[in-house]
Design a protein around this motif. Structure first.
Motif, PDB file in Angstrom:
ATOM      1  N   ARG A 151      29.104  34.546  48.582  1.00 17.79           N
ATOM      2  CA  ARG A 151      29.428  33.647  49.686  1.00 17.79           C
ATOM      3  C   ARG A 151      29.935  34.427  50.887  1.00 17.79           C
ATOM      4  NH1 ARG A 151      34.356  29.223  49.793  1.00 17.79           N
ATOM      5  NH2 ARG A 151      34.415  29.010  52.050  1.00 17.79           N
ATOM      6  N   ARG A 152      29.453  34.037  52.065  1.00 18.09           N
ATOM      7  CA  ARG A 152      29.923  34.652  53.302  1.00 18.09           C
ATOM      8  C   ARG A 152      31.310  34.090  53.638  1.00 18.09           C
ATOM      9  NH1 ARG A 152      25.647  36.751  56.534  1.00 18.09           N
ATOM     10  NH2 ARG A 152      23.622  36.447  55.567  1.00 18.09           N
ATOM     11  N   VAL A 153      32.170  34.930  54.148  1.00 19.49           N
ATOM     12  CA  VAL A 153      33.497  34.493  54.547  1.00 19.49           C
ATOM     13  C   VAL A 153      33.597  34.610  56.060  1.00 19.49           C
ATOM     14  CG1 VAL A 153      35.966  34.872  54.334  1.00 19.49           C
ATOM     15  CG2 VAL A 153      34.492  35.219  52.343  1.00 19.49           C
ATOM     16  N   GLU A 154      33.857  33.513  56.733  1.00 19.76           N
ATOM     17  CA  GLU A 154      33.967  33.519  58.181  1.00 19.76           C
ATOM     18  C   GLU A 154      35.264  32.844  58.587  1.00 19.76           C
ATOM     19  OE1 GLU A 154      30.591  31.880  60.090  1.00 19.76           O
ATOM     20  OE2 GLU A 154      29.229  33.391  59.320  1.00 19.76           O
ATOM     21  N   GLN A 155      35.718  33.146  59.798  1.00 23.75           N
ATOM     22  CA  GLN A 155      36.962  32.561  60.261  1.00 23.75           C
ATOM     23  C   GLN A 155      36.829  31.054  60.449  1.00 23.75           C
ATOM     24  OE1 GLN A 155      38.434  34.299  63.878  1.00 23.75           O
ATOM     25  NE2 GLN A 155      40.508  33.582  63.509  1.00 23.75           N
ATOM     26  N   ARG A 156      35.680  30.629  60.943  1.00 32.59           N
ATOM     27  CA  ARG A 156      35.455  29.214  61.149  1.00 32.59           C
ATOM     28  C   ARG A 156      33.979  28.900  60.917  1.00 32.59           C
ATOM     29  NH1 ARG A 156      38.496  25.245  63.283  1.00 32.59           N
ATOM     30  NH2 ARG A 156      37.413  23.396  64.031  1.00 32.59           N
ATOM     31  N   GLY A 157      33.708  27.720  60.367  1.00 32.56           N
ATOM     32  CA  GLY A 157      32.341  27.337  60.096  1.00 32.56           C
ATOM     33  C   GLY A 157      31.603  26.891  61.342  1.00 32.56           C
ATOM     34  N   ARG A 158      30.340  26.564  61.178  1.00 26.26           N
ATOM     35  CA  ARG A 158      29.511  26.045  62.268  1.00 26.26           C
ATOM     36  C   ARG A 158      29.144  24.595  61.983  1.00 26.26           C
ATOM     37  NH1 ARG A 158      30.593  30.816  63.392  1.00 26.26           N
ATOM     38  NH2 ARG A 158      29.444  32.117  64.880  1.00 26.26           N
ATOM     39  N   PHE A 159      28.849  23.878  63.054  1.00 26.03           N
ATOM     40  CA  PHE A 159      28.583  22.451  62.991  1.00 26.03           C
ATOM     41  C   PHE A 159      27.166  22.197  63.493  1.00 26.03           C
ATOM     42  CE2 PHE A 159      30.055  18.106  64.888  1.00 26.03           C
ATOM     43  CZ  PHE A 159      29.474  17.432  63.822  1.00 26.03           C
ATOM     44  N   ILE A 160      26.295  21.730  62.608  1.00 27.31           N
ATOM     45  CA  ILE A 160      24.892  21.464  62.944  1.00 27.31           C
ATOM     46  C   ILE A 160      24.603  19.986  62.712  1.00 27.31           C
ATOM     47  CG2 ILE A 160      22.480  21.963  62.374  1.00 27.31           C
ATOM     48  CD1 ILE A 160      23.381  24.717  61.415  1.00 27.31           C
TER      49      ILE A 160
ATOM     50  N   ALA B  32      22.187  27.346  52.419  1.00 32.44           N
ATOM     51  CA  ALA B  32      22.702  27.722  51.097  1.00 32.44           C
ATOM     52  C   ALA B  32      22.098  29.045  50.631  1.00 32.44           C
ATOM     53  CB  ALA B  32      22.416  26.608  50.093  1.00 32.44           C
ATOM     54  N   ARG B  33      20.803  29.245  50.893  1.00 34.73           N
ATOM     55  CA  ARG B  33      20.156  30.499  50.496  1.00 34.73           C
ATOM     56  C   ARG B  33      20.744  31.691  51.240  1.00 34.73           C
ATOM     57  NH1 ARG B  33      15.301  27.425  50.663  1.00 34.73           N
ATOM     58  NH2 ARG B  33      14.762  28.351  52.677  1.00 34.73           N
ATOM     59  N   ARG B  34      21.255  31.433  52.439  1.00 35.13           N
ATOM     60  CA  ARG B  34      21.888  32.507  53.207  1.00 35.13           C
ATOM     61  C   ARG B  34      23.326  32.768  52.749  1.00 35.13           C
ATOM     62  NH1 ARG B  34      20.169  34.349  58.170  1.00 35.13           N
ATOM     63  NH2 ARG B  34      17.918  34.074  58.441  1.00 35.13           N
ATOM     64  N   GLY B  35      23.807  31.955  51.806  1.00 33.17           N
ATOM     65  CA  GLY B  35      25.137  32.180  51.270  1.00 33.17           C
ATOM     66  C   GLY B  35      26.245  31.399  51.934  1.00 33.17           C
ATOM     67  N   TYR B  36      25.898  30.460  52.807  1.00 35.99           N
ATOM     68  CA  TYR B  36      26.923  29.667  53.468  1.00 35.99           C
ATOM     69  C   TYR B  36      27.368  28.499  52.583  1.00 35.99           C
ATOM     70  CZ  TYR B  36      25.548  32.195  57.677  1.00 35.99           C
ATOM     71  OH  TYR B  36      25.285  33.181  58.583  1.00 35.99           O
ATOM     72  N   ASP B  37      28.633  28.182  52.658  1.00 36.56           N
ATOM     73  CA  ASP B  37      29.192  27.031  51.954  1.00 36.56           C
ATOM     74  C   ASP B  37      28.946  25.809  52.851  1.00 36.56           C
ATOM     75  OD1 ASP B  37      30.618  25.182  50.525  1.00 36.56           O
ATOM     76  OD2 ASP B  37      32.553  26.190  50.709  1.00 36.56           O
ATOM     77  N   VAL B  38      28.048  24.925  52.436  1.00 36.48           N
ATOM     78  CA  VAL B  38      27.570  23.854  53.311  1.00 36.48           C
ATOM     79  C   VAL B  38      28.067  22.486  52.845  1.00 36.48           C
ATOM     80  CG1 VAL B  38      25.541  22.775  54.353  1.00 36.48           C
ATOM     81  CG2 VAL B  38      25.476  25.200  53.703  1.00 36.48           C
TER      82      VAL B  38
ATOM     83  N   ARG C  57      33.706  26.424  56.190  1.00 35.70           N
ATOM     84  CA  ARG C  57      32.483  25.805  55.684  1.00 35.70           C
ATOM     85  C   ARG C  57      31.575  25.418  56.854  1.00 35.70           C
ATOM     86  NH1 ARG C  57      33.582  21.133  51.492  1.00 35.70           N
ATOM     87  NH2 ARG C  57      31.492  21.774  50.811  1.00 35.70           N
ATOM     88  N   TRP C  58      30.286  25.357  56.598  1.00 38.21           N
ATOM     89  CA  TRP C  58      29.332  24.873  57.590  1.00 38.21           C
ATOM     90  C   TRP C  58      29.119  23.385  57.340  1.00 38.21           C
ATOM     91  CZ3 TRP C  58      25.222  27.993  60.379  1.00 38.21           C
ATOM     92  CH2 TRP C  58      25.692  29.282  60.647  1.00 38.21           C
ATOM     93  N   VAL C  59      29.126  22.609  58.413  1.00 39.59           N
ATOM     94  CA  VAL C  59      28.954  21.158  58.304  1.00 39.59           C
ATOM     95  C   VAL C  59      27.588  20.785  58.860  1.00 39.59           C
ATOM     96  CG1 VAL C  59      29.811  18.894  58.994  1.00 39.59           C
ATOM     97  CG2 VAL C  59      31.423  20.726  58.446  1.00 39.59           C
ATOM     98  N   LEU C  60      26.803  20.120  58.039  1.00 36.61           N
ATOM     99  CA  LEU C  60      25.476  19.639  58.411  1.00 36.61           C
ATOM    100  C   LEU C  60      25.516  18.116  58.383  1.00 36.61           C
ATOM    101  CD1 LEU C  60      22.448  20.002  58.950  1.00 36.61           C
ATOM    102  CD2 LEU C  60      22.134  20.329  56.483  1.00 36.61           C
ATOM    103  N   CYS C  61      25.345  17.494  59.552  1.00 33.29           N
ATOM    104  CA  CYS C  61      25.576  16.062  59.671  1.00 33.29           C
ATOM    105  C   CYS C  61      24.343  15.315  60.184  1.00 33.29           C
ATOM    106  CB  CYS C  61      26.758  15.801  60.601  1.00 33.29           C
ATOM    107  SG  CYS C  61      27.333  14.092  60.621  1.00 33.29           S
TER     108      CYS C  61
END
Length: 216
Positions: free
Chosen positions: A3-12, A34-40, A96-100
């Motif tokens: 899993r990638r660790v980032e300071q803040r997720g992205r919003f798509i 998910a395949r890129r390792g992001y927590d979605v 986490r990345w948020v997909l809405c």
């Protein structure tokens, strides 16, 4: 994959009228991330929390009583306020990345474009509810109203889906105006076969991820 660790997720967000293939392409985007390792976190509007889902049921239910455009918008933003503050913002803060499926661009399209509610009211409500929290990227799936309506002709219609074509023409015009005015919005022709649409969605997401990697 680690899993990638980032300071803040992205919003798509994914936007579009009825029958444009949002459900299928939402899964596609989630799989790419998910395949890129992001927590979605995959969510939707109106909805995403117990209370917001209850408001969604009120909004979609067909009824004899006319729902005024302002009442409709207030219900949408009530659900959004709960969603943003209890789900979206905490997830982003955790990295986490948020997909809405839908966000405020839908309100500009449906309540302002479709219903005729003053754009300034939507802008003010958006400022109150989520301030500067806008998506990092929005994919807008575009198709003529007639094409989209034909795709959903065989299913039971909720209060929005049962609107006449003129309503969806206005919704589409408002969406396309948002796409022209907002750099974060990527417009994709969804009138084509699903495989072609999904290929363009994949390419747009990959470009966005490349930009994220460069800025990291």
């Amino acid at each position: 994959m680690k899993r990638r660790v980032e300071q803040r997720g992205r919003f798509i967000t994914l936007e579009g009228g009825e029958g444009v293939g949002k459900t299928t392409n939402l899964r596609l985007i989630g799989d790419i991330l998910a395949r890129r390792g992001y927590d979605v976190l995959v969510t939707r509007e109106p909805g995403g929390t117990t209370l917001a889902e209850e408001i969604r049921e009120v909004l979609l239910a067909r009824r004899d009583e006319r729902v005024t455009p302002l009442a409709e918008a207030l219900l949408v933003f009530a659900a959004r306020a709960q969603h943003v503050h209890t789900v979206i913002e905490p997830a982003l803060a955790e990295g986490r990345w948020v997909l809405c499926d839908r966000f405020t661009d839908s309100t500009f399209a449906y309540q302002s474009g479709g219903r005729g509610l003053d754009v300034a009211i939507v802008e003010q409500l958006a400022a109150w509810v989520h301030g500067t929290r806008w998506p990092d990227m929005t994919l807008y799936l575009d198709a003529p109203a007639g094409t989209a309506m034909a795709r959903i002709a065989d299913r039971d219609h909720d209060r929005f889906e049962g609107e006449p074509k003129a309503f969806f023409d206005r919704v589409r015009a408002a969406y396309r105006e948002r796409a022209r005015s907002e750099a974060r919005v990527v417009e994709i022709d969804a009138s084509r076969p699903l495989a072609d649409v999904s290929a363009d969605v994949t390419a747009a997401v990959e470009r966005f991820l490349a930009g994220v990697a460069c800025s990291a």
